[in-house]
Design a protein around this motif. Structure first.
Motif, PDB file in Angstrom:
ATOM      1  N   ALA A  77     -39.091 -23.736  -1.897  1.00 26.72           N
ATOM      2  CA  ALA A  77     -39.968 -23.718  -3.072  1.00 26.72           C
ATOM      3  C   ALA A  77     -39.159 -23.465  -4.338  1.00 26.72           C
ATOM      4  O   ALA A  77     -39.383 -24.115  -5.370  1.00 26.72           O
ATOM      5  CB  ALA A  77     -41.050 -22.653  -2.914  1.00 26.72           C
ATOM      6  N   LEU A  78     -38.223 -22.539  -4.268  1.00 29.98           N
ATOM      7  CA  LEU A  78     -37.392 -22.228  -5.427  1.00 29.98           C
ATOM      8  C   LEU A  78     -36.492 -23.408  -5.778  1.00 29.98           C
ATOM      9  O   LEU A  78     -36.351 -23.760  -6.952  1.00 29.98           O
ATOM     10  CB  LEU A  78     -36.568 -20.974  -5.159  1.00 29.98           C
ATOM     11  CG  LEU A  78     -35.770 -20.422  -6.333  1.00 29.98           C
ATOM     12  CD1 LEU A  78     -36.696 -20.093  -7.515  1.00 29.98           C
ATOM     13  CD2 LEU A  78     -35.002 -19.178  -5.895  1.00 29.98           C
ATOM     14  N   ALA A  79     -35.910 -24.049  -4.769  1.00 31.19           N
ATOM     15  CA  ALA A  79     -35.045 -25.210  -5.019  1.00 31.19           C
ATOM     16  C   ALA A  79     -35.826 -26.355  -5.675  1.00 31.19           C
ATOM     17  O   ALA A  79     -35.338 -26.989  -6.621  1.00 31.19           O
ATOM     18  CB  ALA A  79     -34.402 -25.675  -3.713  1.00 31.19           C
ATOM     19  N   VAL A  80     -37.031 -26.604  -5.185  1.00 28.23           N
ATOM     20  CA  VAL A  80     -37.860 -27.665  -5.777  1.00 28.23           C
ATOM     21  C   VAL A  80     -38.213 -27.306  -7.221  1.00 28.23           C
ATOM     22  O   VAL A  80     -38.092 -28.139  -8.132  1.00 28.23           O
ATOM     23  CB  VAL A  80     -39.132 -27.908  -4.941  1.00 28.23           C
ATOM     24  CG1 VAL A  80     -40.136 -28.789  -5.687  1.00 28.23           C
ATOM     25  CG2 VAL A  80     -38.771 -28.521  -3.597  1.00 28.23           C
ATOM     26  N   SER A  81     -38.634 -26.065  -7.445  1.00 25.84           N
ATOM     27  CA  SER A  81     -39.022 -25.642  -8.793  1.00 25.84           C
ATOM     28  C   SER A  81     -37.837 -25.721  -9.755  1.00 25.84           C
ATOM     29  O   SER A  81     -37.972 -26.220 -10.878  1.00 25.84           O
ATOM     30  CB  SER A  81     -39.571 -24.217  -8.756  1.00 25.84           C
ATOM     31  OG  SER A  81     -40.722 -24.161  -7.945  1.00 25.84           O
ATOM     32  N   TRP A  82     -36.696 -25.213  -9.319  1.00 32.73           N
ATOM     33  CA  TRP A  82     -35.500 -25.288 -10.166  1.00 32.73           C
ATOM     34  C   TRP A  82     -35.070 -26.735 -10.378  1.00 32.73           C
ATOM     35  O   TRP A  82     -34.645 -27.113 -11.460  1.00 32.73           O
ATOM     36  CB  TRP A  82     -34.362 -24.477  -9.563  1.00 32.73           C
ATOM     37  CG  TRP A  82     -34.472 -23.000  -9.796  1.00 32.73           C
ATOM     38  CD1 TRP A  82     -35.462 -22.331 -10.459  1.00 32.73           C
ATOM     39  CD2 TRP A  82     -33.557 -21.999  -9.361  1.00 32.73           C
ATOM     40  NE1 TRP A  82     -35.215 -20.978 -10.451  1.00 32.73           N
ATOM     41  CE2 TRP A  82     -34.056 -20.752  -9.781  1.00 32.73           C
ATOM     42  CE3 TRP A  82     -32.378 -22.039  -8.624  1.00 32.73           C
ATOM     43  CZ2 TRP A  82     -33.393 -19.558  -9.517  1.00 32.73           C
ATOM     44  CZ3 TRP A  82     -31.711 -20.844  -8.361  1.00 32.73           C
ATOM     45  CH2 TRP A  82     -32.221 -19.624  -8.807  1.00 32.73           C
ATOM     46  N   GLY A  83     -35.190 -27.549  -9.330  1.00 32.12           N
ATOM     47  CA  GLY A  83     -34.837 -28.961  -9.460  1.00 32.12           C
ATOM     48  C   GLY A  83     -35.680 -29.658 -10.517  1.00 32.12           C
ATOM     49  O   GLY A  83     -35.161 -30.423 -11.338  1.00 32.12           O
ATOM     50  N   VAL A  84     -36.967 -29.394 -10.499  1.00 30.27           N
ATOM     51  CA  VAL A  84     -37.861 -29.978 -11.504  1.00 30.27           C
ATOM     52  C   VAL A  84     -37.483 -29.467 -12.901  1.00 30.27           C
ATOM     53  O   VAL A  84     -37.437 -30.236 -13.863  1.00 30.27           O
ATOM     54  CB  VAL A  84     -39.343 -29.678 -11.177  1.00 30.27           C
ATOM     55  CG1 VAL A  84     -40.257 -30.020 -12.346  1.00 30.27           C
ATOM     56  CG2 VAL A  84     -39.767 -30.425  -9.922  1.00 30.27           C
ATOM     57  N   GLU A  85     -37.179 -28.180 -12.997  1.00 30.93           N
ATOM     58  CA  GLU A  85     -36.806 -27.614 -14.304  1.00 30.93           C
ATOM     59  C   GLU A  85     -35.526 -28.257 -14.835  1.00 30.93           C
ATOM     60  O   GLU A  85     -35.450 -28.639 -15.999  1.00 30.93           O
ATOM     61  CB  GLU A  85     -36.638 -26.093 -14.197  1.00 30.93           C
ATOM     62  CG  GLU A  85     -36.489 -25.400 -15.532  1.00 30.93           C
ATOM     63  CD  GLU A  85     -37.748 -25.425 -16.382  1.00 30.93           C
ATOM     64  OE1 GLU A  85     -37.616 -25.358 -17.623  1.00 30.93           O
ATOM     65  OE2 GLU A  85     -38.858 -25.509 -15.840  1.00 30.93           O
TER      66      GLU A  85
END
Length: 135
Positions: A77-85
């Protein structure tokens, strides 16, 4: 005296229960995000929304992979969120956000470094809640 073979009916139903709980959690998180935007503004709405966004990603990871461990779900979840950011640095989300409300809600538009911290708060919250709920 022979005993009947044991079945793993409880184990087979576990992913279904986990998926149901993840679905309910995801709906509650979307409701919380909508409610937060309705009653708050400024930094509270923005950064609370960031944490809820990552928490929603956490719930969706569990929905898709119900046997995943809480640390793995939080990391994904953190990787996806950071990736989007970080994708926002390219300008692509800003362009797509002008075309679609859904793209704006999912991808955002502008990179903001403090969002990275609040995504971590959302991932940690999901990890903590699920860790405490599991036997």
């Amino acid at each position: 005296m022979a005993s009947a073979p044991r079945t793993h009916a409880g184990a087979e139903r576990a992913p279904i229960r986990i998926r149901l709980a993840a679905t309910v959690a995801a709906l509650a998180i979307v409701g919380a995000g909508t409610g937060l935007r309705a009653v708050a503004s400024g930094d509270v709405a923005k950064y609370g929304g960031d944490a809820l966004y990552c928490l929603l990603m956490f719930a969706l990871v569990i929905l898709v992979a119900p046997r995943v461990t809480p640390p793995t779900a939080a990391a994904v979840a953190l990787a996806v969120s950071w990736g989007v950011e970080f994708l926002q640095l390219t300008g692509l989300p800003a362009h797509l956000s002008q075309q679609s409300t859904a793209a704006r809600l999912v991808l955002g538009s502008t990179f903001n470094a403090p969002d990275l911290f609040w995504y971590a708060v959302g991932a940690a919250t999901g990890w903590l809640v699920v860790h405490r709920m599991r036997p």
